[in-house]
Design an enzyme around this catalytic site. Structure first.
Site, PDB file in Angstrom:
ATOM      1  N   ARG A 204       0.881  -1.164   0.000  1.00  0.00           N
ATOM      2  CA  ARG A 204       0.000   0.000   0.000  1.00  0.00           C
ATOM      3  C   ARG A 204       0.925   1.222   0.000  1.00  0.00           C
ATOM      4  NH1 ARG A 204      -1.980  -3.476   4.125  1.00  0.00           N
ATOM      5  NH2 ARG A 204      -4.030  -4.374   3.651  1.00  0.00           N
ATOM      6  N   HIS A 294      -2.663   2.086  -6.244  1.00  0.00           N
ATOM      7  CA  HIS A 294      -3.203   0.829  -5.741  1.00  0.00           C
ATOM      8  C   HIS A 294      -3.359  -0.211  -6.854  1.00  0.00           C
ATOM      9  CE1 HIS A 294      -4.414  -0.722  -1.878  1.00  0.00           C
ATOM     10  NE2 HIS A 294      -5.393  -1.398  -2.435  1.00  0.00           N
ATOM     11  N   ARG A 297      -0.610  -2.773  -6.660  1.00  0.00           N
ATOM     12  CA  ARG A 297      -0.838  -3.814  -5.647  1.00  0.00           C
ATOM     13  C   ARG A 297      -1.805  -4.882  -6.175  1.00  0.00           C
ATOM     14  NH1 ARG A 297      -1.076  -4.940   0.074  1.00  0.00           N
ATOM     15  NH2 ARG A 297      -3.185  -5.408   0.796  1.00  0.00           N
ATOM     16  N   HIS A 320      -4.020  -9.489   4.304  1.00  0.00           N
ATOM     17  CA  HIS A 320      -5.486  -9.540   4.425  1.00  0.00           C
ATOM     18  C   HIS A 320      -5.889 -10.375   5.639  1.00  0.00           C
ATOM     19  CE1 HIS A 320      -6.109  -8.716  -0.162  1.00  0.00           C
ATOM     20  NE2 HIS A 320      -5.887  -7.617   0.535  1.00  0.00           N
TER      21      HIS A 320
END
Length: 347
Positions: A204, A294, A297, A320
């Protein structure tokens, strides 16, 4: 000249969208306003949601009503509770702003008498009426549920407060060729290094900017990500190519505190400057898609999946909490889809 303005929610943040007919002079004027940004997806210029801009663009909104003394006290207590639980400052601001919007809407009603029906009315008369997003509504619901569960005992039944149905949007993914073109676009080694590290480790932007030289473990070929989203530490593997580029960058810039510093030594590189790098790179690479940081990613995760990496490992690499979050990449991976033969070919 005709123009209009309204509050919108863009990427989970409240902004003021300004609509007008295309005009070079007006575009130059709005560009000079602090915090102004162009949204490629919404095709509109938007500004930070501040009292100054609300007054300037004559926005009449329920939130312009004053919060009463009970509401002020409620926000203060909620803030202290969130801090004591070690929530991040960003989350505290989000939750308190959400709760404030709700309490301002009911500034003439005692908090003790607020009911579930009032929450439904608020969702319809404030959120939906002003065309605010599902993600923003979800943030406010989170704030309301947490506040009334922990801080207050009222007529509200927490379990009966419903969340908005989320839109099932797929992550934006670039091809490997597009990623390569973007990473090769910058001539500045720092810019190239930042974009390369974002993609090669699936970071991020906030994680990248928080990196310190000591977080790079060249002997074990890993990068340590401290206090990532959800206050979780994790590690990500570093490719030999990235390590080589990192060494060249480090010798040239010799960062003191952060791995990537701004013009002032010891100060963190700014998010705005990082966004500027990606914009310049996609322009130079002649990519017409509205690429954001993003996207790198998302592309990292999808390319890992397509190369045969187990979904459980991808979940760990991305940090996550839930496997359901990672599973979204199975819907954008083209590995199996490309093997499907269209019946059109047999016609």
């Amino acid at each position: 000249m005709n123009w209009s303005a309204k509050i919108i929610s863009h990427k989970g943040e409240k902004r003021i969208a300004v609509y007008f007919e295309k005009n070079k002079e007006l575009i130059e004027r709005i560009k000079k306003l602090e915090g102004s940004r162009w949204s490629q997806s919404l095709r509109v210029w938007h500004l930070p949601d501040t009292e100054k801009y609300r007054n300037q663009f004559q926005i009449i909104f329920p939130e312009t009503k004053l919060i009463n003394e009970e509401g002020i006290e409620a926000i203060a207590k909620f803030t202290l509770w969130l801090r004591s639980k070690r929530y991040s400052e960003k989350t505290i601001i989000t939750y308190c702003d959400g709760l404030k919007s709700f309490l301002v809407f009911y500034n003439k009603k005692p908090i003790q008498s607020i009911t579930n029906e009032d929450v439904i009315i608020f969702n319809n008369e404030y959120i939906i009426k002003n065309k605010l997003s599902e993600s923003y509504q979800n943030q406010i619901v989170n704030a309301i549920k947490l506040y009334f569960k922990i801080i207050r005992e009222t007529k509200i039944d927490i379990e009966k407060i419903h969340r908005p149905k989320r839109a099932k949007t797929l992550p934006n993914v670039l091809s490997k060729e597009e990623v390569k073109a973007i990473l090769e676009a910058p001539t500045n080694i720092k810019h190239k290094m930042m974009l390369s590290l974002l993609y090669s480790c699936g970071l991020r932007s906030g994680e990248l900017l928080a990196l310190e030289p000591k977080h790079i473990d060249s002997k074990r070929n890993i990068v340590l990500l401290k206090n990532s989203k959800g206050k979780k530490d994790r590690i990500a593997p570093l490719s030999p190519k990235i390590l080589e580029l990192l060494r060249s960058y480090y010798l040239m810039y010799k960062p003191v505190k952060y791995l990537f510093e701004g013009n002032i030594i010891g100060e963190q590189y700014s998010e705005k400057s990082l966004q500027s790098i990606i914009k310049q790179s996609i322009k130079k690479a002649s990519i017409k898609k509205p690429v954001t940081l993003h996207w790198l990613r998302h592309s990292y995760a999808t390319h890992l999946l397509e190369s045969g990496t187990d979904l459980r490992y991808i979940q760990e690499l991305l940090g996550h909490s839930s496997s359901k979050t990672t599973e979204i990449y199975t819907h954008v991976s083209t590995k199996n889809i490309q093997q499907i033969k269209s019946p059109f070919d047999d016609l």
